[in-house]
Design a protein around this motif. Structure first.
Motif, mmCIF file in Angstrom:
data_model
loop_
_atom_site.group_PDB
_atom_site.id
_atom_site.type_symbol
_atom_site.label_atom_id
_atom_site.label_comp_id
_atom_site.label_asym_id
_atom_site.label_seq_id
_atom_site.Cartn_x
_atom_site.Cartn_y
_atom_site.Cartn_z
ATOM 1 N N GLU A 1 -28.380 51.731 117.183
ATOM 2 C CA GLU A 1 -28.949 52.861 116.462
ATOM 3 C C GLU A 1 -27.871 53.874 116.113
ATOM 4 O OE1 GLU A 1 -32.081 53.081 115.337
ATOM 5 O OE2 GLU A 1 -32.346 51.064 116.116
ATOM 6 N N LEU A 2 -26.640 53.408 115.932
ATOM 7 C CA LEU A 2 -25.558 54.292 115.541
ATOM 8 C C LEU A 2 -25.809 54.831 114.147
ATOM 9 C CD1 LEU A 2 -22.316 52.363 116.612
ATOM 10 C CD2 LEU A 2 -23.307 54.366 117.694
ATOM 11 N N GLY A 3 -25.409 56.099 113.939
ATOM 12 C CA GLY A 3 -25.453 56.655 112.599
ATOM 13 C C GLY A 3 -24.204 56.238 111.851
ATOM 14 N N HIS A 4 -24.354 55.753 110.634
ATOM 15 C CA HIS A 4 -23.234 55.274 109.826
ATOM 16 C C HIS A 4 -23.138 56.078 108.536
ATOM 17 C CE1 HIS A 4 -22.352 51.633 112.165
ATOM 18 N NE2 HIS A 4 -23.655 51.559 112.356
ATOM 19 N N ILE A 5 -22.038 55.913 107.816
ATOM 20 C CA ILE A 5 -21.810 56.547 106.519
ATOM 21 C C ILE A 5 -21.625 55.445 105.487
ATOM 22 C CG2 ILE A 5 -20.272 58.039 105.182
ATOM 23 C CD1 ILE A 5 -19.385 59.265 107.869
ATOM 24 N N TYR A 6 -22.201 55.635 104.298
ATOM 25 C CA TYR A 6 -21.957 54.703 103.201
ATOM 26 C C TYR A 6 -21.522 55.496 101.975
ATOM 27 C CZ TYR A 6 -26.548 55.920 101.247
ATOM 28 O OH TYR A 6 -27.620 56.589 100.715
ATOM 29 N N ILE B 1 -26.216 47.796 106.882
ATOM 30 C CA ILE B 1 -27.190 48.818 107.278
ATOM 31 C C ILE B 1 -28.438 48.771 106.402
ATOM 32 C CG2 ILE B 1 -25.521 50.361 108.355
ATOM 33 C CD1 ILE B 1 -25.467 51.987 105.742
ATOM 34 N N SER B 2 -28.666 47.641 105.732
ATOM 35 C CA SER B 2 -29.795 47.515 104.812
ATOM 36 C C SER B 2 -31.144 47.653 105.508
ATOM 37 C CB SER B 2 -29.735 46.192 104.054
ATOM 38 O OG SER B 2 -29.737 45.105 104.951
ATOM 39 N N ASP B 3 -31.213 47.311 106.789
ATOM 40 C CA ASP B 3 -32.486 47.393 107.512
ATOM 41 C C ASP B 3 -32.610 48.657 108.362
ATOM 42 O OD1 ASP B 3 -30.555 46.682 109.341
ATOM 43 O OD2 ASP B 3 -31.816 45.235 110.402
ATOM 44 N N MET B 4 -31.668 49.578 108.213
ATOM 45 C CA MET B 4 -31.691 50.810 109.002
ATOM 46 C C MET B 4 -32.251 51.957 108.178
ATOM 47 S SD MET B 4 -28.036 50.552 110.971
ATOM 48 C CE MET B 4 -28.399 51.881 112.102
ATOM 49 N N ALA B 5 -32.978 52.847 108.834
ATOM 50 C CA ALA B 5 -33.511 54.028 108.154
ATOM 51 C C ALA B 5 -32.382 55.012 107.888
ATOM 52 C CB ALA B 5 -34.572 54.682 109.029
ATOM 53 N N GLU B 6 -32.444 55.669 106.739
ATOM 54 C CA GLU B 6 -31.424 56.651 106.391
ATOM 55 C C GLU B 6 -31.645 57.919 107.225
ATOM 56 O OE1 GLU B 6 -29.695 58.757 102.391
ATOM 57 O OE2 GLU B 6 -30.600 56.780 102.261
ATOM 58 N N ILE B 7 -30.560 58.446 107.773
ATOM 59 C CA ILE B 7 -30.656 59.657 108.583
ATOM 60 C C ILE B 7 -30.346 60.871 107.725
ATOM 61 C CG2 ILE B 7 -30.102 58.488 110.751
ATOM 62 C CD1 ILE B 7 -27.257 59.625 110.517
ATOM 63 N N GLU C 1 -27.233 66.018 107.773
ATOM 64 C CA GLU C 1 -26.732 66.995 108.745
ATOM 65 C C GLU C 1 -26.660 66.433 110.165
ATOM 66 O OE1 GLU C 1 -28.764 70.680 108.391
ATOM 67 O OE2 GLU C 1 -28.437 70.799 106.237
ATOM 68 N N GLU C 2 -27.239 65.258 110.397
ATOM 69 C CA GLU C 2 -27.172 64.635 111.715
ATOM 70 C C GLU C 2 -25.771 64.110 111.969
ATOM 71 O OE1 GLU C 2 -30.222 61.967 113.089
ATOM 72 O OE2 GLU C 2 -31.607 62.764 111.596
ATOM 73 N N GLU C 3 -25.386 64.063 113.226
ATOM 74 C CA GLU C 3 -24.050 63.601 113.586
ATOM 75 C C GLU C 3 -23.947 62.081 113.458
ATOM 76 O OE1 GLU C 3 -21.116 63.829 117.422
ATOM 77 O OE2 GLU C 3 -22.468 65.468 117.028
ATOM 78 N N VAL C 4 -22.854 61.633 112.872
ATOM 79 C CA VAL C 4 -22.591 60.197 112.730
ATOM 80 C C VAL C 4 -21.924 59.712 114.007
ATOM 81 C CG1 VAL C 4 -21.309 58.477 111.422
ATOM 82 C CG2 VAL C 4 -22.404 60.374 110.234
ATOM 83 N N ASP C 5 -22.502 58.668 114.617
ATOM 84 C CA ASP C 5 -22.013 58.155 115.893
ATOM 85 C C ASP C 5 -20.909 57.121 115.748
ATOM 86 O OD1 ASP C 5 -24.059 59.642 117.220
ATOM 87 O OD2 ASP C 5 -25.472 58.036 116.765
ATOM 88 N N CYS C 6 -20.851 56.451 114.607
ATOM 89 C CA CYS C 6 -19.877 55.375 114.417
ATOM 90 C C CYS C 6 -18.485 55.984 114.205
ATOM 91 C CB CYS C 6 -20.267 54.522 113.220
ATOM 92 S SG CYS C 6 -19.072 53.210 112.869
ATOM 93 N N ILE C 7 -17.595 55.732 115.142
ATOM 94 C CA ILE C 7 -16.261 56.337 115.052
ATOM 95 C C ILE C 7 -15.437 55.746 113.917
ATOM 96 C CG2 ILE C 7 -16.219 57.054 117.461
ATOM 97 C CD1 ILE C 7 -14.433 54.624 118.045
ATOM 98 N N VAL C 8 -15.705 54.504 113.551
ATOM 99 C CA VAL C 8 -14.974 53.886 112.441
ATOM 100 C C VAL C 8 -15.391 54.547 111.125
ATOM 101 C CG1 VAL C 8 -14.515 51.736 111.191
ATOM 102 C CG2 VAL C 8 -14.710 51.726 113.687
ATOM 103 N N CYS C 9 -16.688 54.744 110.916
ATOM 104 C CA CYS C 9 -17.160 55.434 109.717
ATOM 105 C C CYS C 9 -16.603 56.855 109.659
ATOM 106 C CB CYS C 9 -18.682 55.476 109.678
ATOM 107 S SG CYS C 9 -19.472 53.920 109.216
ATOM 108 N N ASN C 10 -16.596 57.536 110.790
ATOM 109 C CA ASN C 10 -16.038 58.894 110.831
ATOM 110 C C ASN C 10 -14.576 58.899 110.404
ATOM 111 O OD1 ASN C 10 -18.127 60.641 111.509
ATOM 112 N ND2 ASN C 10 -17.960 60.153 113.683
ATOM 113 N N ASP C 11 -13.804 57.952 110.876
ATOM 114 C CA ASP C 11 -12.386 57.878 110.516
ATOM 115 C C ASP C 11 -12.190 57.534 109.044
ATOM 116 O OD1 ASP C 11 -11.618 58.514 113.091
ATOM 117 O OD2 ASP C 11 -11.149 56.445 113.657
ATOM 118 N N LEU C 12 -13.014 56.633 108.512
ATOM 119 C CA LEU C 12 -12.852 56.178 107.135
ATOM 120 C C LEU C 12 -13.408 57.154 106.104
ATOM 121 C CD1 LEU C 12 -13.667 52.388 107.568
ATOM 122 C CD2 LEU C 12 -11.428 53.446 107.228
#
Length: 65
Positions: free
Chosen positions: A17-22, A35-41, A44-55
Motif C-alpha cells: 500500500e505504498l504511495g507512488h508517483i506517476y 499501479i493500475s490496480d491501486m487507488a489514486e491518493i 497532499e498525502e506523503e509518498v512512501d516509495c523512496i524510489v519515486c521520491n528520489d526520481l
C-alpha cells in the motif's frame, strides 16, 4: 565456478500500500511498479516509495517533464 542465478523478483505488480508517483502514464509509477490496480491518493498525502521520491526531481524518461 558455475551457479544457477536466483529467480528475479517480480516488480510489475504491487501488493503493498505504498504511495507512488506517476508522470505521463497513470498505470506506471516512476519506480517502475504497475499501479493500475491501486487507488489514486490525494496529492497532499506523503509518498512512501523512496524510489519515486528520489526520481521525482529528475525528468521523466518517457516525456521529459
Amino acid at each position: 565456478m558455475t551457479a544457477i542465478a536466483p529467480a528475479p523478483v517480480d516488480t510489475t505488480t504491487s501488493n503493498s500500500e505504498l504511495g507512488h508517483i506517476y508522470c505521463c502514464n497513470p498505470d506506471l509509477a516512476l519506480c517502475g511498479t504497475d499501479i493500475s490496480d491501486m487507488a489514486e491518493i490525494d496529492a497532499e498525502e506523503e509518498v512512501d516509495c523512496i524510489v519515486c521520491n528520489d526520481l521525482e526531481a529528475h525528468p521523466c524518461p518517457t516525456c521529459a517533464n
